[in-house]
Write an enzyme that holds these catalytic residues in place. Structure first.
Site, PDB file in Angstrom:
ATOM      1  CB  SER A 160      -0.851  -0.005   1.249  1.00 10.93           C
ATOM      2  OG  SER A 160      -1.923   0.985   0.951  1.00 10.93           O
ATOM      3  CB  THR A 161       1.261   4.178   2.075  1.00  9.88           C
ATOM      4  OG1 THR A 161      -0.210   4.141   2.494  1.00  9.88           O
ATOM      5  CG2 THR A 161       1.746   5.557   2.181  1.00  9.88           C
ATOM      6  CG  HIS A 186      -4.152  -1.174  -0.909  1.00  7.90           C
ATOM      7  ND1 HIS A 186      -3.951  -0.718   0.553  1.00  7.90           N
ATOM      8  CD2 HIS A 186      -4.876  -2.040  -0.943  1.00  7.90           C
ATOM      9  CE1 HIS A 186      -4.358  -1.971   1.240  1.00  7.90           C
ATOM     10  NE2 HIS A 186      -4.868  -2.752   0.367  1.00  7.90           N
ATOM     11  CG  ASP A 281      -5.951  -5.376   2.676  1.00 10.35           C
ATOM     12  OD1 ASP A 281      -6.708  -6.417   3.008  1.00 10.35           O
ATOM     13  OD2 ASP A 281      -6.054  -5.080   1.626  1.00 10.35           O
TER      14      ASP A 281
END
Length: 346
Positions: A160-161, A186, A281
């Site tokens: 993600s990030t 993401h 997640d």
């Protein structure tokens, strides 16, 4: 602790929308505004913001050039404000490579202040916790491991990030004989195709945005499309990608947990990897993979932009070993080779 934000945008209307969206959160304080890079440079020196929101298209100096100067001279968490277009996606991906923590889309059409930048405060709060590093220029070409032998061990990766930098670093090491690899990152829907194309240019593997019905093949990497569907892997004999439309999981669609849990059900040799990102997640899904016999890796804290997803997975006992980003590519290939050797010996 209150998070101080500097808003940089050449549009007075956009500055007003961003400021209004940020002020909805009592933990965020808008320290000031700047309409171009020259003014922003002075405001950063004066206000010392925790986070900067930065427009890409500005007079005098565009956002990319200014971002590079920030990350070289005064590394600061930056959230880019981008248009949701193909050209906007390409430029935003460049910004993420330069060190921007995340991006948000400019609102289009007659949206209300409440609708505009609905996820901005969350991304600013995440950015405030991010570990930003000085930008050291383009990475040097890597020497790929030509000794890796193709196998059908499935490699699944979630991020993600900070994942753009992480995945570019890892896949830059991948040879054309890499294991069939599926990745959920993401990312907005308009970005994933461009991101896959960028990865394809730097990797020895063939990288594409996944399509429903794709059969997993060695030497191929499949990026889950952003937007309306989760990516799953079905059929243990001839694994294929299924894109299933359903509600978000852990606030995300596609979700890393959905991908990992689908692989855990296949009863196949597999390797699971969880990279930098906010939240949890992928943690439960990685645990399911491990319980099903998969080998697992997690990115270590010092090399993460945000040590969230890997931390939760590690605390759950889902991670066999934590590895720094610079060593992650070779570590993954070694683990896949070990999984293949174990199968060949059994």
């Amino acid at each position: 602790m209150t998070i101080g934000v500097l808003v940089v945008d050449d549009s007075a209307t956009m500055r007003g929308l961003i400021g209004a969206a940020l002020r909805r959160d009592p933990d965020i304080e808008v320290l000031g505004f700047a309409n171009d890079a020259i003014e922003a440079r002075e405001q950063i020196k004066k206000l010392n913001p925790d986070v900067v929101t930065l427009d890409i298209e500005m007079p005098h100096m565009n956002g990319l050039d200014f971002l590079e100067k920030i990350m070289r001279l005064r590394p600061t968490p930056v959230v880019m404000v981008s248009t949701l277009t193909q050209s906007g996606a390409e430029i935003t991906l460049q910004a993420l490579e330069l060190g921007a923590v995340d991006c948000v889309a400019k609102p289009v059409g007659g949206v209300t202040v409440q609708q505009a930048f609905a996820d901005l405060t969350t991304k600013v709060k995440t950015a405030a916790k991010a570990r930003v590093k000085p930008y050291g220029g383009p990475t040097a070409p890597v020497e790929r491991d030509a000794s890796y032998r193709a196998s059908d061990v499935i490699l699944a990766v979630g991020s993600s990030t900070g994942g753009v930098e992480a995945l570019m670093t890892i896949l830059g090491n991948f040879p054309e004989t890499c294991p069939p690899t599926v990745i959920t990152q993401h990312m907005p829907a308009t970005f994933t195709k461009s991101f896959a194309a960028r990865l394809d240019r730097i990797s020895g593997a063939h990288v594409t945005e996944a399509q429903d019905g794709d059969r997993l093949q060695p030497g191929h990497v499949y990026i889950a499309p952003g937007g309306d569907a989760h990516m799953e892997i079905a059929s243990s004999s001839h694994p294929v990608i299924r894109l299933r439309e359903s509600e978000p999981v852990n606030g995300h669609r596609p979700s890393v947990d959905v991908l990992f849990e689908s692989i855990a059900k296949l009863n196949r040799r597999s390797v699971g990897v969880i990279l930098t990102g906010m939240g949890r997640d992928g943690a439960q899904g990685l645990l399911a993979m491990k319980k099903a016999g998969a080998r697992t890796l997690g990115q270590d804290e010092p090399s993460c932009v945000v040590y969230g997803m890997p931390r939760v997975a590690f605390e759950l006992g889902a991670v066999d070993k934590q590895v720094g980003l610079s060593r992650m590519g070779p570590a993954i290939l070694n683990l896949c080779a070990a999984a293949e050797s174990q199968r060949s010996a059994s």
